[in-house]
Scaffold this motif. Sequence first.
Motif, PDB file in Angstrom:
ATOM      1  N   SER A 157      27.278 -12.876   0.457  1.00  0.00           N
ATOM      2  CA  SER A 157      26.750 -13.244  -0.848  1.00  0.00           C
ATOM      3  C   SER A 157      27.658 -12.694  -1.955  1.00  0.00           C
ATOM      4  O   SER A 157      28.003 -13.397  -2.901  1.00  0.00           O
ATOM      5  CB  SER A 157      25.346 -12.666  -0.984  1.00  0.00           C
ATOM      6  OG  SER A 157      24.626 -13.335  -1.958  1.00  0.00           O
ATOM      7  N   ALA A 186      30.211 -15.029  -4.036  1.00  0.00           N
ATOM      8  CA  ALA A 186      30.063 -15.082  -5.494  1.00  0.00           C
ATOM      9  C   ALA A 186      31.394 -14.754  -6.176  1.00  0.00           C
ATOM     10  O   ALA A 186      31.756 -15.359  -7.195  1.00  0.00           O
ATOM     11  CB  ALA A 186      28.975 -14.108  -5.947  1.00  0.00           C
ATOM     12  N   ASN A 191      33.619 -17.821  -5.865  1.00  0.00           N
ATOM     13  CA  ASN A 191      33.116 -18.841  -6.799  1.00  0.00           C
ATOM     14  C   ASN A 191      33.536 -18.504  -8.228  1.00  0.00           C
ATOM     15  O   ASN A 191      33.968 -19.380  -8.984  1.00  0.00           O
ATOM     16  CB  ASN A 191      31.591 -18.947  -6.704  1.00  0.00           C
ATOM     17  CG  ASN A 191      31.129 -19.903  -5.618  1.00  0.00           C
ATOM     18  OD1 ASN A 191      30.867 -21.077  -5.870  1.00  0.00           O
ATOM     19  ND2 ASN A 191      31.045 -19.422  -4.394  1.00  0.00           N
ATOM     20  N   LEU A 203      35.694 -21.940  -0.463  1.00  0.00           N
ATOM     21  CA  LEU A 203      34.417 -22.346  -1.052  1.00  0.00           C
ATOM     22  C   LEU A 203      33.580 -23.110  -0.023  1.00  0.00           C
ATOM     23  O   LEU A 203      32.370 -22.897   0.092  1.00  0.00           O
ATOM     24  CB  LEU A 203      34.649 -23.212  -2.301  1.00  0.00           C
ATOM     25  CG  LEU A 203      35.204 -22.463  -3.518  1.00  0.00           C
ATOM     26  CD1 LEU A 203      35.530 -23.434  -4.659  1.00  0.00           C
ATOM     27  CD2 LEU A 203      34.229 -21.395  -4.007  1.00  0.00           C
TER      28      LEU A 203
END
Lengths: 62, 144
Positions: free
Chosen positions: B38, B42, B45, B86
């Motif tokens: 996570s 993140a 991203n 991604l």
Amino acid sequence: MAWLGPLLGALPALISGGIEAFRVKRAELTPIAAPTHKQTELEDDAELTRREQRAKAPTNPN
Amino acid sequence: MRRSLLAIATLIVVLTSGCASPLTTAIRVSNELGAVASTSGADINATAARAEHACLWRADGTEVQTSLAEQKSCVASVRATYAAPLKAYDDFDVAWVALSAAVHAAEAAEVLGRTPDLTKLEALITAVTAAYDAAAHAAVEVSK
């Protein structure tokens, strides 16, 4: 050795009771973060489209 | 007497600590891998978003002065660079959601007094672990 019989008889209950007593409460699932790149792509595509339309729009002669 | 009690206590400790159920393992794997993926997902991203944003905007918030064709090319290049990690993190998310759904189903089965589908849980633990490894590998590759 007279105590051995009752102890063996009680062993299953002792074990299962012991397991319950020692069992750690199971953890719960922790949610994970959702990806954001699709939103980024949508926003940047929209911005590029806006710039493209602005470049194509006829210029005001005034 | 003391020796017998010690043996029983040892047996209880072994039974309780050495035999984590597949459901407990599934939750632990979900939470441990989920937390790391996570955070790193993140990060990827955000890094990709910053790189793409820089194709269109200057640091002061005004538009870049390059041509529209160059801006599009820049955006396409950034997307190509970050596509693999991604997608890998997206795939991890899908696997994680499938595992969490199976965990919830197994918990519900326990509450109802039924036997949870442990085979499915174990398969999904393997899938989440593989997806995590793939995402971590893709993140390392893009950072080179």
